[in-house]
Design an enzyme around this catalytic site. Structure first.
Site, short mmCIF file in Angstrom:
data_model
loop_
_atom_site.label_atom_id
_atom_site.label_comp_id
_atom_site.label_asym_id
_atom_site.label_seq_id
_atom_site.Cartn_x
_atom_site.Cartn_y
_atom_site.Cartn_z
N LYS A 24 33.11 41.62 51.68
CA LYS A 24 32.91 40.44 52.52
C LYS A 24 34.15 40.11 53.37
O LYS A 24 34.02 39.79 54.56
CB LYS A 24 32.54 39.24 51.66
CG LYS A 24 32.33 37.94 52.42
CD LYS A 24 31.05 37.94 53.23
CE LYS A 24 29.85 37.75 52.34
NZ LYS A 24 28.59 37.56 53.11
N HIS A 48 46.20 46.54 33.57
CA HIS A 48 45.32 46.52 34.74
C HIS A 48 46.10 46.07 35.97
O HIS A 48 46.21 44.87 36.23
CB HIS A 48 44.14 45.58 34.49
CG HIS A 48 43.14 46.12 33.52
ND1 HIS A 48 42.07 46.91 33.90
CD2 HIS A 48 43.06 46.01 32.17
CE1 HIS A 48 41.37 47.24 32.83
NE2 HIS A 48 41.95 46.71 31.76
N ASP A 80 27.38 38.25 57.75
CA ASP A 80 27.06 39.68 57.68
C ASP A 80 26.13 40.10 58.82
O ASP A 80 26.45 40.99 59.61
CB ASP A 80 26.40 40.02 56.34
CG ASP A 80 27.23 39.56 55.16
OD1 ASP A 80 28.46 39.46 55.30
OD2 ASP A 80 26.65 39.29 54.09
N GLU A 128 45.24 46.07 38.96
CA GLU A 128 44.37 45.56 40.03
C GLU A 128 44.14 44.06 39.96
O GLU A 128 43.71 43.46 40.95
CB GLU A 128 43.01 46.29 40.00
CG GLU A 128 42.13 45.99 38.81
CD GLU A 128 42.41 46.85 37.59
OE1 GLU A 128 41.54 46.92 36.70
OE2 GLU A 128 43.49 47.46 37.52
N CYS A 169 43.88 51.94 31.74
CA CYS A 169 43.36 51.48 30.45
C CYS A 169 42.52 52.58 29.80
O CYS A 169 43.05 53.60 29.37
CB CYS A 169 42.59 50.17 30.62
SG CYS A 169 42.36 49.26 29.08
N GLY A 229 37.12 50.58 30.84
CA GLY A 229 35.75 50.56 30.35
C GLY A 229 35.69 49.97 28.96
O GLY A 229 36.71 49.86 28.27
#
Length: 535
Positions: A391, A185, A243, A187, A98, A71
């Site tokens: 997606k 991080h 979608d 990710e 973090c 954040g």
């Protein structure tokens, strides 16, 4: 925040599937959704929740693990967002990333201060304890840092797992309590050992099993659709994108003729797409589609509107009204099905606002017409089976249930269509100009065989005019912006480094073939700081 006492009902099928869940508490990081995607890549369900989610609410959700996101705040700031300290007593493994690690340290008695030197970008991770969280993470591997604060004193019971040249506490752990923290991080793709670390947390520390699979999702989704709908009729808002097309196939498998697909031609589609869509569903898929020509109605509804949020909401409102009137013509419908995805929900969210300070931790990026644009007096019950999917997950579902590859790999196209690729007021003239320019972009990348190299490739029309020269005559015409981006999920994106020859060909064709255009420019902005769409 208090939780109402209520009788706990048995979990539904989808809830049972999601029970192997990792909860992500969002403190406003631009990477929170990316954490969720990385967890799901391990075939374990994950969901982003507000940082204000209480320990009691988490206990009822029964996640196998909790991740505290990064954040923009500093934990020692007066207005910094904090989580419920009772979370540390749940007995559920926690990984702080973090800001999340710094918050863990501060709340458990350690100390966090401003660093003499911030650390941003790539850093080499020196591993002090190669077990547990860092099993199979190579010593010296690159991780991605982005912090100006550092942990200077660990809480009691915590040990050091790794450090970098500038960060003494790059990874920490309290193995007995299963509390872990990393200053980097894991990710992001730049963290080369990030996925291995995430797998260690998900599989070995949280003891999750890989139950979040395409086959399991389809089976449970069909079961839940049948259970919810019963013998009622469902109206599907079909756009022709991956979608809504995936949703059409899924609903057709679940309820057959109880499904009615309706395609509303609002006049904002790309060139030749409405005709192709209806023909494809009728002749190849054998799923009937009700075609509604509402082009004049939609254009009139947004005449004079220039604000993008107002434009989106107006289009969303008009969609529902058209569906309501057309559904009465076709017979009563209880449910309206929409291909809403998880990023739509996240980007339209406006929930992480501190009730005391009013500080917004995670801001609403834009209202999606099928989320933020729905009227309050909606008479349909909504059914959105894809609401929890990204997606790429939708593409896998579509492929698994027989959706043709030409639709599975179709570039995302916004619900409001070309109306939000024309900045400012939308007019019939501007629509025709943009439609022709966009068609050239798609023709050329298909001709080069590189359509699938892009997440999206399209044209934008700006509501300004510039001077040009054509055939010794002065022109005063619109510019067209080319937007070609690469991405994995649409949450982040980078502009594509395409050959100059391709840009030259597209530019030459547009200025020569599209009347009203005399200039073409290329957008080289990533997301963030920009968004993929211009509105």
């Amino acid at each position: 925040m208090t939780l109402k006492t209520e009788t706990v009902r048995p979990p539904t099928g989808m809830e049972r599937l999601n029970r192997q869940m990792i909860a992500i508490l969002d403190f406003g990081s631009q990477y929170s959704e990316l954490i969720a995607r990385r967890i799901r890549e391990t075939q374990v369900y994950s969901e982003v929740l507000s940082y204000r989610t209480t320990a009691e609410q988490l206990r009822q959700l029964s996640p196998k693990g909790i991740i505290l996101s990064g954040g923009p705040s500093s934990v020692y700031d007066a207005a910094a967002p904090h989580c419920d300290p009772e979370i540390w007593k749940l007995g559920i493994p926690v990984l702080g990333v973090c800001y999340g690690m710094q918050l863990m340290v501060q709340q458990l008695g350690g100390e966090v201060t401003r660093s003499d030197r911030g650390e941003y970008g790539k850093a080499s991770l020196c591993i002090d304890d190669p077990t547990d969280l860092l099993t199979n993470v190579e010593d010296g591997i690159t991780m991605w840092m982005s912090h100006g604060d550092s942990v200077v004193r660990l809480p009691d019971g915590f040990g050091l797992l790794a450090h970098t040249t500038n960060t003494a506490c790059a990874a920490i752990a309290h193995p007995q309590l299963k509390l872990y923290g990393v200053q980097f991080h894991p990710e992001v793709v730049h963290s080369l050992g990030g996925l291995a670390l995430i797998r260690n947390f998900v599989y070995h520390i949280c003891d999750c099993e890989p139950t979040w699979t395409t086959a399991a999702f389809v089976e449970e989704a069909i079961r839940e659709i049948r259970g919810k709908v019963g013998n009622k009729r469902v109206l599907l808002a079909l756009s022709g994108g991956v979608d809504s097309s995936t949703l059409a196939f899924l609903l057709h498998q679940a309820i057959g003729d109880q499904l009615t697909c309706m395609f509303i031609d609002q006049g904002f589609m790309r060139k030749l797409e409405p005709e192709r869509l209806v023909k494809l569903f009728h002749e190849q898929f054998h799923i009937p589609v009700q075609y509604v020509d509402a082009r004049e109605r939609f254009l009139t509804s947004i005449t004079g509107i220039t604000d993008p949020e107002a434009k989106r909401k107006c289009i969303g409102h008009e969609f529902i009204r058209v569906f309501e009137s057309e559904s009465r013509r076709l017979g009563p419908f209880d449910y309206l099905a929409q291909g809403t995805l998880y990023p739509d929900v996240i980007e339209s969210a406006d929930t992480n606002v501190d009730p005391q300070t009013g500080e917004r931790v995670a801001v609403k990026i834009k209202s999606h017409h099928n989320v933020g644009g729905l009227p309050k007096d909606l008479r349909f019950k909504l059914i959105e089976p894809l609401r929890k999917l990204f997606k790429d997950e939708v593409r896998r579902v579509g492929r698994s249930i027989g959706l043709p590859e030409e639709i599975v790999q179709r570039h995302p196209f916004p619900g409001p269509g070309l109306a939000i690729r024309i900045l400012g007021e939308v007019t019939a003239e501007r629509l025709e100009i943009l439609r022709d320019a966009d068609y050239i972009v798609r023709q050329e990348i298909n001709r080069q065989g590189i359509y699938h190299d892009f997440w999206q490739a399209f044209a934008v029309l700006l509501p300004v005019r510039s001077v040009g020269v054509m055939g010794d005559q002065r022109t005063y015409a619109y510019p067209i912006v080319l937007r070609l981006v690469s991405s994995e999920d649409g949450m982040t994106a980078d502009w594509s480094r395409v050959p100059y020859e391709l840009l030259e060909t597209i530019s030459n064709r547009i200025v020569n073939e599209v009347q009203g255009v005399n200039r073409v420019v290329y957008d080289i902005t990533s997301k963030p700081p920009g968004t993929i769409e211009w509105e």
